[in-house]
Write a protein that holds these residues in place. Structure first.
Motif, short mmCIF file in Angstrom:
data_model
loop_
_atom_site.label_atom_id
_atom_site.label_comp_id
_atom_site.label_asym_id
_atom_site.label_seq_id
_atom_site.Cartn_x
_atom_site.Cartn_y
_atom_site.Cartn_z
N MET C 1 0.83 -1.20 0.00
CA MET C 1 0.00 0.00 0.00
C MET C 1 0.87 1.26 0.00
N GLU C 2 1.95 1.17 0.78
CA GLU C 2 2.89 2.30 0.83
C GLU C 2 3.44 2.63 -0.56
N ASN C 3 3.87 1.55 -1.26
CA ASN C 3 4.44 1.75 -2.59
C ASN C 3 3.43 2.36 -3.55
N PHE C 4 2.19 1.91 -3.39
CA PHE C 4 1.13 2.44 -4.25
C PHE C 4 0.99 3.95 -4.09
N PHE C 5 0.99 4.40 -2.80
CA PHE C 5 0.82 5.83 -2.57
C PHE C 5 2.01 6.63 -3.06
N VAL C 6 3.21 6.05 -2.90
CA VAL C 6 4.40 6.76 -3.40
C VAL C 6 4.32 6.90 -4.92
N MET C 7 3.84 5.84 -5.57
CA MET C 7 3.72 5.88 -7.02
C MET C 7 2.71 6.94 -7.45
N ILE C 8 1.55 6.94 -6.75
CA ILE C 8 0.52 7.94 -7.09
C ILE C 8 1.06 9.35 -6.88
N ALA C 9 1.85 9.53 -5.80
CA ALA C 9 2.41 10.87 -5.54
C ALA C 9 3.34 11.27 -6.68
N ALA C 10 4.14 10.32 -7.18
CA ALA C 10 5.03 10.65 -8.29
C ALA C 10 4.22 11.03 -9.52
N ILE C 11 3.15 10.25 -9.79
CA ILE C 11 2.32 10.55 -10.97
C ILE C 11 1.69 11.93 -10.82
N LEU C 12 1.18 12.22 -9.60
CA LEU C 12 0.52 13.52 -9.39
C LEU C 12 1.51 14.66 -9.55
#
Lengths: 145, 209, 88, 105
Positions: C1-12
Motif C-alpha cells: 500500500m505504501e508503494n502504491f501511494f508513493v507511485m501515485i504521488a510521483a504521478i501527481l
C-alpha cells in the motif's frame, strides 16, 4: 458596463464562507500545541476570512464587520500583549518570555507555561490579523479613521 | 440607501433572524467539534467562546444590504427538500465531470460553445445563487454572470443549452422555497449571444417550441 | 500500500506540471490565472498524499484545509484585482 | 475487511488521479478560456472528491475521515464560485469565446 456590481454568487458565497474560514483560523490558533499551526498561521487564516468579506461585500459595507479605524490599534495591542508577557516574566525574576516565572500564584508552572504560550499566541494572532487587514486597507486607500 | 426599510424588516422578522443565527451557531459548533477532536470541557469552552465571537462578528454584517440593494434573506428554505437537492447535486457533479472528461478525451472534440442569456423569476437572491452554482455544476454549462434577473450561461454543446432553456432546474430550485413550482412559468426571455457582449438573435421561449 | 501511494504521488507531481504549460503559454491573463488555480487544486491532494505516506494524516489535513482556503481567497482576490485595473 | 477497504482505496484513488490528469489535459486542450474553465472547474473538482473518498476508505471510520470529508465539501462549495468569478471577470474584460465556424450563424 459601468457601475458593475459584484454578482450575487460571489457576494453570498463570501458571506456564507467567511464565518467558517474565521472559525478555522481560531481553531488553528488554539491547537498550535497539538498540530501544525499557532499564532501566525491562525492570524493569516483569520485575516483571509475578514479580507474575503472586504473583497466580496465591499470595503465600505464590511466596515460593520471589522472597522478599519480599529485595526491599527488592535495591532498595537497584540504587540503589547506579546512583549508585555515577556517583560512581566523578566520582572518576575526569569528571562524574556520565561513563562514559569509569570507572577500568577495559583497555577502550577506547567500550566503556567501552557497558558503563557496561549496568551503570547493570542497576541501574535491579533497582531498578524489586524496588521494584514491594515495593509490591505492601506493599499486600497480606505481611510475611515 | 435602503437602510430605513431594512431596519423595519428587522423589527418585524426578528424571530426569524434570531432562528437563523442559532442555526448558524449550531453548525459552527459542530464544525469546531469535528475540527478539534478534544472533547474535554476546556476545549469545548474555547470552542463556545470562538463560536460566539465569530457569530457576533458576522451578525453585525447580516444587516448590511447586498450591493444590489436587496436584503439578505433565505432562512425559509424547506429543509428536507434541500437535503434531497444536495444529493441530486452530488450526482450532477459526477455526471458533469465524466461528461467534460469525455469531451476532453474525444479525438475530434465535438463541442459547439455558445453563450445563452435568460431571465429567471426566482424569488430571492439566495435562490438565484443556488441556481447559479447548480448550473455551474451540471454537465456542460457554466454560469458566467448574474445581473438582476438575467443569467448569462456558457454552454459547451447545444443539447445542454436546450436542457437549460426548458426551465427544469429552475423549478427544482424554486421548489426549495415554494410549494408548487412548474417549469413552464420560470424561464423567460431566452436569447443566444453570438459574441461576448452583443445580442444577435433574440428568441422567446414560445417561438422556440 | 505504501508503494502504491508513493507511485501515485510521483504521478501527481508529474500531472501538476501539465497546467504550467497553460501558465506559460496562455494567450490572455485569465488563462494563466486558470492554470495557476488548477495547480493549486492538485496541490491539495498532493499534501494529503504526503500525510498518508508519512502516516500523519491528522496533521496534514489541517495544512490541506488551510491551503484550500488560501487557494479560494486567492482566486477571488485575482478576480477582484482585474476589476480594479479595468476601471482605471 | 482490510482487504476490501484497500481495494476501494485503490479504485477511488486511481479514479481521482485519472480525473485530475484529464482535467490537466483539458486545461491545455480546449480552444478558449471559457471551455478551459469548464475543465478546471468540474473535472478537477470530481477528481479531488473521488481522491478524498479513496483516502477516507484507507483511513477507516474516525475523526480524521470526517475532516477529510470536510475538505471535500469545502472544495465542492468553493470551486464553482472560483470558476464563476474568473469567468465573469473574463467576460467583463471582453474575452471572446471560441465558436465552431460552420453553417450555423
Amino acid at each position: 458596463m459601468t457601475g458593475q456590481t459584484h454578482s450575487p454568487i460571489i457576494e453570498v458565497a463570501g458571506r456564507g464562507l467567511a464565518p467558517i474560514i474565521q472559525l478555522i483560523g481560531i481553531y488553528v490558533f488554539f491547537h498550535g500545541h497539538y498540530g501544525p499551526g499557532g499564532g501566525f498561521q491562525g492570524g493569516v487564516l483569520l485575516a483571509a476570512g475578514v479580507l474575503l468579506l472586504r473583497m466580496t461585500v465591499g470595503a465600505e459595507n464590511s466596515q460593520a464587520h471589522v472597522a478599519a479605524k480599529r485595526t491599527l490599534t488592535n495591532c498595537a495591542i497584540g504587540a503589547v500583549i506579546f512583549v508585555g508577557t515577556g517583560i512581566v516574566a523578566i520582572l518576575g525574576g526569569g528571562y524574556f518570555l520565561d513563562y514559569a516565572h509569570l507572577p500568577v500564584q495559583w497555577l502550577e508552572p506547567a500550566y503556567m507555561r501552557y497558558y503563557g504560550i496561549l496568551f503570547v499566541e493570542l497576541g501574535i494572532t491579533l497582531g498578524v490579523m489586524t496588521g494584514l487587514i491594515t495593509i490591505y486597507d492601506d493599499i486600497l486607500e480606505v481611510d475611515y479613521a | 440607501m435602503a437602510q430605513s426599510s431594512g431596519s423595519e424588516q428587522v423589527q418585524t422578522g426578528f424571530f426569524k433572524k434570531y432562528k437563523a443565527v442559532i442555526l448558524q451557531a449550531l453548525l459552527l459548533m459542530a464544525l469546531w467539534l469535528v475540527l478539534s477532536g478534544h472533547f474535554d470541557l476546556e476545549h469545548i469552552i474555547y470552542g463556545a467562546l470562538s463560536v460566539l465571537l465569530v457569530v457576533w462578528l458576522n451578525y453585525r454584517i447580516s444587516f448590511v444590504p447586498m450591493s444590489n440593494g436587496e436584503q439578505v434573506v433565505g432562512s425559509n428554505v424547506i429543509v428536507h427538500r434541500m437535503i434531497l437537492y444536495l444529493f441530486w447535486l452530488l450526482w450532477q457533479i459526477v455526471k458533469s465531470g465524466t461528461f467534460v472528461a469525455y469531451l476532453t478525451l474525444h479525438p475530434k472534440m465535438p463541442i459547439n460553445p455558445m453563450i445563452v442569456r435568460f431571465r429567471s423569476k426566482l424569488p430571492n437572491p439566495l435562490a438565484k445563487v443556488i441556481l447559479g452554482n447548480s448550473i455551474t455544476l451540471t454537465p456542460g454549462t457554466l454560469t458566467v454572470d448574474i445581473k438582476d434577473d438575467f443569467f448569462t450561461v456558457h454552454a459547451l454543446i447545444k443539447d445542454m443549452e436546450e436542457e437549460l432553456v426548458s426551465g427544469d432546474m429552475e423549478a427544482r430550485v424554486g421548489r426549495l422555497y415554494l410549494n408548487k413550482c412548474t417549469p413552464e412559468e420560470m424561464c423567460t426571455d431566452i436569447s443566444i449571444l453570438e459574441s461576448s457582449l452583443e445580442i444577435r438573435k433574440s428568441v422567446s421561449r414560445r417561438d422556440r417550441k | 500500500m505504501e508503494n502504491f501511494f508513493v507511485m501515485i504521488a510521483a504521478i501527481l507531481a508529474l500531472v501538476l506540471l501539465i497546467p504550467f504549460y497553460r501558465v506559460y503559454d496562455g494567450p490572455t491573463v485569465f488563462d494563466r490565472l486558470l492554470g495557476s488555480a488548477a495547480v493549486g487544486a492538485k496541490t491539495i491532494t498532493l499534501v494529503l498524499l504526503f500525510g498518508v505516506i508519512y502516516d500523519r494524516v491528522d496533521m496534514f489535513v489541517d495544512i490541506a484545509l488551510g491551503y484550500a482556503i488560501l487557494n479560494f481567497v486567492g482566486a477571488i482576490a485575482m478576480a477582484k484585482y482585474f476589476k480594479s485595473t479595468r476601471r482605471k | 475487511m482490510e482487504a476490501i477497504a484497500n481495494i476501494f482505496t485503490v479504485i477511488f484513488v486511481l479514479l481521482g488521479a485519472a480525473f485530475m490528469l484529464v482535467g490537466s489535459i483539458g486545461v491545455n486542450r480546449f480552444p478558449d478560456f471559457f471551455s478551459r474553465a469548464h475543465a478546471s472547474g468540474k473535472v478537477d473538482t470530481l477528481g479531488i472528491m473521488l481522491f478524498i473518498v479513496g483516502l477516507m476508505f484507507y483511513n477507516g471510520i474516525n475523526l480524521t475521515s470526517l475532516k477529510l470529508g470536510l475538505i471535500a465539501v469545502f472544495v465542492g462549495m468553493t470551486s464553482p464560485v472560483a470558476a464563476h468569478a474568473l469567468a465573469r471577470r473574463a467576460l467583463i474584460h471582453g474575452v471572446k469565446h471560441w465558436k465552431r465556424n460552420e453553417k450555423e450563424g
